[in-house]
Design a protein around this motif. Structure first.
Motif, PDB file in Angstrom:
ATOM      1  N   THR A 282      50.225  81.611  72.014  1.00 42.18           N
ATOM      2  CA  THR A 282      49.919  82.936  72.557  1.00 42.18           C
ATOM      3  C   THR A 282      49.013  83.709  71.613  1.00 42.18           C
ATOM      4  N   ALA A 283      49.295  83.627  70.311  1.00 42.10           N
ATOM      5  CA  ALA A 283      48.453  84.314  69.328  1.00 42.10           C
ATOM      6  C   ALA A 283      47.028  83.777  69.366  1.00 42.10           C
ATOM      7  N   VAL A 284      46.882  82.463  69.533  1.00 40.85           N
ATOM      8  CA  VAL A 284      45.549  81.857  69.596  1.00 40.85           C
ATOM      9  C   VAL A 284      44.761  82.425  70.774  1.00 40.85           C
ATOM     10  N   MET A 285      45.364  82.421  71.957  1.00 41.09           N
ATOM     11  CA  MET A 285      44.650  82.893  73.148  1.00 41.09           C
ATOM     12  C   MET A 285      44.378  84.393  73.080  1.00 41.09           C
ATOM     13  N   THR A 317      52.635  96.970  76.424  1.00 43.44           N
ATOM     14  CA  THR A 317      51.419  97.329  75.709  1.00 43.44           C
ATOM     15  C   THR A 317      51.649  97.291  74.210  1.00 43.44           C
ATOM     16  N   MET A 318      50.709  96.683  73.503  1.00 42.45           N
ATOM     17  CA  MET A 318      50.760  96.711  72.050  1.00 42.45           C
ATOM     18  C   MET A 318      49.374  97.062  71.534  1.00 42.45           C
ATOM     19  N   PHE A 319      49.328  97.539  70.303  1.00 41.80           N
ATOM     20  CA  PHE A 319      48.060  97.901  69.689  1.00 41.80           C
ATOM     21  C   PHE A 319      47.628  96.758  68.778  1.00 41.80           C
ATOM     22  N   VAL A 320      46.475  96.191  69.079  1.00 40.47           N
ATOM     23  CA  VAL A 320      46.042  94.963  68.427  1.00 40.47           C
ATOM     24  C   VAL A 320      44.842  95.232  67.526  1.00 40.47           C
ATOM     25  N   PRO A 321      44.631  94.364  66.504  1.00 43.65           N
ATOM     26  CA  PRO A 321      43.655  94.634  65.433  1.00 43.65           C
ATOM     27  C   PRO A 321      42.204  94.395  65.838  1.00 43.65           C
ATOM     28  N   LEU A 322      41.654  95.291  66.630  1.00 44.40           N
ATOM     29  CA  LEU A 322      40.264  95.164  67.062  1.00 44.40           C
ATOM     30  C   LEU A 322      39.295  95.281  65.888  1.00 44.40           C
ATOM     31  N   GLY A 323      39.652  96.091  64.891  1.00 43.79           N
ATOM     32  CA  GLY A 323      38.734  96.351  63.787  1.00 43.79           C
ATOM     33  C   GLY A 323      38.551  95.189  62.834  1.00 43.79           C
ATOM     34  N   SER A 325      37.151  91.977  61.566  1.00 41.93           N
ATOM     35  CA  SER A 325      35.944  91.224  61.923  1.00 41.93           C
ATOM     36  C   SER A 325      36.099  89.721  61.734  1.00 41.93           C
ATOM     37  N   ASP A 326      36.977  89.302  60.832  1.00 40.12           N
ATOM     38  CA  ASP A 326      37.146  87.878  60.560  1.00 40.12           C
ATOM     39  C   ASP A 326      38.074  87.251  61.609  1.00 40.12           C
ATOM     40  N   PRO A 327      37.603  86.246  62.364  1.00 34.38           N
ATOM     41  CA  PRO A 327      38.420  85.658  63.432  1.00 34.38           C
ATOM     42  C   PRO A 327      39.751  85.082  62.952  1.00 34.38           C
ATOM     43  N   ILE A 328      39.768  84.484  61.763  1.00 34.44           N
ATOM     44  CA  ILE A 328      41.001  83.862  61.277  1.00 34.44           C
ATOM     45  C   ILE A 328      42.001  84.924  60.833  1.00 34.44           C
ATOM     46  N   LYS A 329      41.528  85.944  60.139  1.00 35.91           N
ATOM     47  CA  LYS A 329      42.429  87.040  59.760  1.00 35.91           C
ATOM     48  C   LYS A 329      42.946  87.755  61.005  1.00 35.91           C
ATOM     49  N   ARG A 330      42.059  87.893  61.990  1.00 36.80           N
ATOM     50  CA  ARG A 330      42.473  88.536  63.245  1.00 36.80           C
ATOM     51  C   ARG A 330      43.560  87.713  63.928  1.00 36.80           C
ATOM     52  N   LEU A 331      43.438  86.398  63.855  1.00 40.70           N
ATOM     53  CA  LEU A 331      44.435  85.506  64.449  1.00 40.70           C
ATOM     54  C   LEU A 331      45.805  85.721  63.814  1.00 40.70           C
TER      55      LEU A 331
END
Length: 462
Positions: A282-285, A317-323, A325-331
């Motif tokens: 789920t985190a990946v998608m 609803t949850m607030f997710v880390p849009l800011g 920039s790094d895809p792996i850190k965002r994952l």
């Protein structure tokens, strides 16, 4: 009350691509026997009485009303039919998208059932774009489209309906994840009565705290209105839509509804990535979807908000880390947010509000809550985890499926839908033309999603 028959909010369209040549009389009989006449052995009542019913109102509240003239025999003759009564029609995927969009905004009738099954006798797949894993496929296909009012069924109920229409699938083919699996505690029966009462009291206080916290975050992150400004003007309320002449309403909405249903991909791709990085599928998608939104909605933007609201059909609803920039850190941050949400009471609170409290409060208050929610939404994700194994409908093997809803046309957000089944999944993107100005822009979201997956796949665990 007429709004429920013509509003885009209330329609779900689920096209299913089936292998074989359709026998409409066979399909009608399967629907009649396995849905309309199916009896619950425990209660002695029909499983799906609402399929032969419509809705009436009393003091603004809705109640099921039996349609006396609609029998199972009449239903299968009138509500199971070829598209535009054309038993020679054929379509490709683009035409199927157009038909699906059209059906999203087709009004319902007060004197007919709120569900119909529509057949397109021949489907011509675009193997390169849609089924790239099977470039030599030469089988025959047709389409069965389920058009159903949202008051009759949601996504999970549609999966249950499909399960009942299956003939040859094994009993474990429909072993899909259910909300019950997340909430049922195996040791619950071993707890004493006092401990159970204490846990429920604690749950109540925790719900109050977490709902209050969520509302404060909503005001903080969305204090300046929507996350993004609309580049084009459009009616922002169903009331304004209803000011459009009824005859023009479906076409007005259809023209502003931009979509892309992407292509099939194997869930094994997601499993490979989650093993590399030690996160959930789920985190990946979700992280790939968030990266896609970041690429397409904020391209060239100097300022990107640190968080955005992400409404999920399963997790509220949850607030997710849009800011980030790094895809792996965002994952990995996405995984942290999912872990927090799994321990949260917000999904339970949302269920109680939508399925209980909101059905009892005055209609004006319920509408106010709904309109307020629309203003804070930035993206909606529906993640439908379907059958894990191969399955059929009415004996015809299922090759592909997706679903759509027109309700996104009344919302200031991007709608992304994942439908999985039989080890494969499809990502769809939908939105108003003011936000997604073209079908190609919607396709860009899909392309960016797969680009994000590729980055995750080629990066080693940090």
């Amino acid at each position: 009350m007429d709004a429920m028959y013509k509003s885009s909010t209330f329609s779900i369209i689920a096209p299913v691509i089936l292998q074989g040549v359709p026998d409409i009389e066979h399909i009608r009989q399967v629907i009649k026997v396995k849905l309309l006449e199916k009896i619950d052995p425990k209660t002695g009542k029909w499983f799906y009485p609402e399929l032969l019913q419509n809705i009436s109102y009393w003091w603004g509240y809705a109640f099921w009303t039996k349609l006396d003239k609609i029998t199972p025999t009449r239903f299968i003759q009138e509500c199971v039919h070829f598209y535009k009564n054309d038993d020679k029609m054929q379509c490709d995927f683009q035409q199927l998208e157009d038909i699906t969009r059209e059906l999203c905004f087709k009004p319902y009738s007060k004197d007919k059932p709120l569900v119909e099954f529509i057949l397109i006798p021949k489907f011509i797949p675009d193997l390169e774009k849609q089924w790239s894993q099977d470039s030599t496929d030469d089988k025959k296909y047709f389409v069965l489209i389920l058009r159903i009012h949202h008051s009759v069924a949601d996504g999970y109920a549609i999966l249950r309906l499909f399960e009942n229409l299956s003939i040859s699938s094994s009993s474990d083919a429909f072993d899909y994840l259910k909300p019950h699996d997340y909430t049922q505690q195996r040791n619950a029966n071993s707890l004493s009565f006092t401990i159970k009462i204490a846990k429920y009291i604690a749950l109540g206080f925790k719900m109050i705290y977490q709902v209050s916290e969520y509302m404060c975050k909503s005001m903080l992150y969305c204090s300046e209105g929507s996350l993004w400004d609309w580049p084009a003007k459009r009616p922002t309320s169903p009331k304004l839509w209803n000011a459009v002449p009824v005859a023009e309403l479906p076409m007005k909405r259809y023209q502003n509804y931009k979509t892309s249903w992407g292509r099939l991909f194997y869930l094994s791709e997601i499993n490979d990535i989650k093993k590399i990085h030690g996160v959930s599928g789920t985190a990946v998608m979700y992280a790939a979807i968030l990266g896609s939104i970041r690429q397409n909605m904020f391209a060239g933007s100097k300022t990107i908000p640190p968080y955005m609201s992400f409404a999920s059909s399963a997790l509220m609803t949850m607030f997710v880390p849009l800011g980030e920039s790094d895809p792996i850190k965002r994952l990995h941050k996405m995984q942290q947010h999912l872990d927090i949400m799994k321990r949260s009471t917000l999904p339970v609170a949302a269920t109680l509000l939508t399925n209980g409290v909101m059905g009892l409060v005055p209609r004006a208050f319920a509408s106010l809550v709904d309109e307020t929610a629309k203003l804070t939404e930035s993206a909606i994700l529906s993640n439908m985890a379907g059958p894990k194994k191969f399955y059929d409908l009415a004996g015809y093997p299922v090759r592909d499926t997706f679903w759509a809803t027109g309700q996104i046309i009344d919302r200031n957000c991007v709608f992304m839908n994942i439908f999985s089944g039989g080890g494969k999944a499809r990502l769809a993107v939908m939105g108003h033309a003011g936000l997604i100005e073209s079908d190609q822009k919607a396709q860009n979201f899909i392309d960016s999603f797969f680009q994000e997956l590729e980055i995750m796949k080629t990066s080693q665990q940090s």
